[in-house]
Design an enzyme around this catalytic site. Sequence first.
Site, mmCIF file in Angstrom:
data_model
loop_
_atom_site.group_PDB
_atom_site.id
_atom_site.type_symbol
_atom_site.label_atom_id
_atom_site.label_comp_id
_atom_site.label_asym_id
_atom_site.label_seq_id
_atom_site.Cartn_x
_atom_site.Cartn_y
_atom_site.Cartn_z
ATOM 1 N N LYS A 165 52.831 50.257 37.575
ATOM 2 C CA LYS A 165 53.682 49.463 36.683
ATOM 3 C C LYS A 165 53.177 49.588 35.239
ATOM 4 O O LYS A 165 51.975 49.487 34.999
ATOM 5 C CB LYS A 165 53.610 47.999 37.134
ATOM 6 C CG LYS A 165 54.501 47.106 36.342
ATOM 7 C CD LYS A 165 54.269 45.638 36.644
ATOM 8 C CE LYS A 165 54.772 44.876 35.450
ATOM 9 N NZ LYS A 165 54.801 43.489 35.496
ATOM 10 N N LYS A 204 50.427 46.786 29.198
ATOM 11 C CA LYS A 204 49.438 47.061 28.144
ATOM 12 C C LYS A 204 48.021 46.910 28.691
ATOM 13 O O LYS A 204 47.105 47.573 28.239
ATOM 14 C CB LYS A 204 49.666 46.241 26.879
ATOM 15 C CG LYS A 204 49.957 44.797 27.084
ATOM 16 C CD LYS A 204 50.413 44.148 25.793
ATOM 17 C CE LYS A 204 50.859 42.720 26.000
ATOM 18 N NZ LYS A 204 52.212 42.562 26.544
ATOM 19 N N LYS A 264 43.950 37.971 37.861
ATOM 20 C CA LYS A 264 43.092 38.212 36.691
ATOM 21 C C LYS A 264 41.630 38.010 37.063
ATOM 22 O O LYS A 264 40.770 38.817 36.692
ATOM 23 C CB LYS A 264 43.494 37.313 35.523
ATOM 24 C CG LYS A 264 44.787 37.811 34.907
ATOM 25 C CD LYS A 264 45.107 37.197 33.576
ATOM 26 C CE LYS A 264 46.345 37.860 33.008
ATOM 27 N NZ LYS A 264 47.360 36.927 32.560
HETATM 28 P P1 ADP Z 1 52.151 43.478 30.057
HETATM 29 O O1 ADP Z 1 52.051 43.692 31.545
HETATM 30 O O2 ADP Z 1 52.257 44.748 29.312
HETATM 31 O O3 ADP Z 1 51.033 42.583 29.543
HETATM 32 P P2 ADP Z 1 53.753 41.138 29.831
HETATM 33 O O4 ADP Z 1 53.117 40.554 31.048
HETATM 34 O O5 ADP Z 1 53.424 40.548 28.494
HETATM 35 O O6 ADP Z 1 53.493 42.711 29.807
HETATM 36 O O7 ADP Z 1 55.320 41.093 30.057
HETATM 37 C C1 ADP Z 1 56.269 40.662 29.120
HETATM 38 C C2 ADP Z 1 57.637 40.777 29.770
HETATM 39 O O8 ADP Z 1 57.943 42.148 30.059
HETATM 40 C C3 ADP Z 1 57.729 40.033 31.113
HETATM 41 O O9 ADP Z 1 59.003 39.420 31.199
HETATM 42 C C4 ADP Z 1 57.595 41.122 32.143
HETATM 43 O O10 ADP Z 1 58.278 40.834 33.323
HETATM 44 C C5 ADP Z 1 58.209 42.334 31.448
HETATM 45 N N1 ADP Z 1 57.529 43.560 31.896
HETATM 46 C C6 ADP Z 1 56.259 43.917 31.629
HETATM 47 N N2 ADP Z 1 55.958 45.106 32.169
HETATM 48 C C7 ADP Z 1 57.080 45.530 32.812
HETATM 49 C C8 ADP Z 1 57.409 46.700 33.575
HETATM 50 N N3 ADP Z 1 56.546 47.669 33.752
HETATM 51 N N4 ADP Z 1 58.642 46.778 34.084
HETATM 52 C C9 ADP Z 1 59.551 45.794 33.884
HETATM 53 N N5 ADP Z 1 59.302 44.677 33.186
HETATM 54 C C10 ADP Z 1 58.080 44.533 32.644
#
Ligand code: ADP
Length: 329
Positions: free
Chosen positions: A195, A198, A113
């Site tokens: 990947k 959001k 980050k």
């Molecule tokens: P983002 O990257 O959208 O902010 P988060 O970090 O809040 O998502 O992830 C919430 C959950 O969803 C975590 O357990 C994460 O491993 C899973 N996750 C997020 N993006 C993916 C992805 N592209 N593929 C598989 N799992 C994901």
Amino acid sequence: MVKTHLSGIQPSGLLHLGNYFGAIRQHIALSEQDGEHFYFIADYHSLTSFRDAERLRELVRETAITYLACGLDPEKAVLWRQSDVPEVTEIQWLLSTVTGMGLLERAHSFKDKVANGVKPNVGLFTYPILMAADILAYDSDVVPVGKDQVQHVEMTQDIAGYFNRNYNTEVFKRPEMLLAKSESMQKVPGIDGQKMSKSYGNDIWIFEEGKKLKKLVGKIVTDSRPPEEPKDPSELFVFDLLALFLEADELADWKTKVEAGGVDAPGYGHLKMRLKDAIEEHFAEAREKRLELLANPKVVDDILAAGADKARARAREVRDRALHACGLR
Ligand code: ADP
Ligand code: TRP
């Protein structure tokens, strides 16, 4: 021995296909199995990066509704809002006094980050200790998480060990992690092939539909090769997404046609149209259920309140044990 499963998800946006296949689906499937199941909405964690109070309130409810609409049974799993159990912040303080700075400085997610230009606050730095408190407050045995959270669970194991060794106690139980089985579920690609996340703005909300969904799916990165040209399906992101939805036979059929090329081969537009329909079909029932729950906020609030009561009772016991161990009781 009954095993306790626990996981959390941040309410910092509408949940996307990556969240669903990488996390939510596993959580719901696990809760159909034996053992105890605890799932919470990590609103304290969201504050490290989210500053819109009204939107946060909406997103907490939306996240709860998503779990319920996708099939989480509140009789089988405890669902609550993290901040309804303030004991975790007390436990976090105790844990922070036994955790070295070095451990936190090694956290990949913090380093990433900062490398991406985020101006870090102290909360972002100590995020892993709050996550450790979340896990340890409920005597969790198993923590189902995505790949990106592995290091945080390893840190939790270390932090539990530091506390127990410092106070010569067994107050905190060492949790194990559980990763999503297949590689394809661990890294769902977004519309740009990276990947899905959001924070990259490449995500597809699981309840997107109609024209908006068509437009988003239409943006999935492809190239300008014509349909007749034979192609390797493994190079096309759209197949990684289709693989999440289609039966094996149908998927194999599309792949064979793309590989062969020629007049019968589908173009990218066909593949995308199939994906759009598949997304809509897959979430059709959940979409209906979501609308019902949105119209009945009291039902959702009651589920969260009952979940918080159950969760809090557990966290209080663990907090009392921890306070006693370090001489504060
Ligand atoms: P983002 O990257 O959208 O902010 P988060 O970090 O809040 O998502 O992830 C919430 C959950 O969803 C975590 O357990 C994460 O491993 C899973 N996750 C997020 N993006 C993916 C992805 N592209 N593929 C598989 N799992 C994901
Ligand atoms: N950090 C997790 C994420 O961003 C959310 C989370 C907070 C969590 N506390 C947790 C996950 C405890 C598992 C266990 O996805």
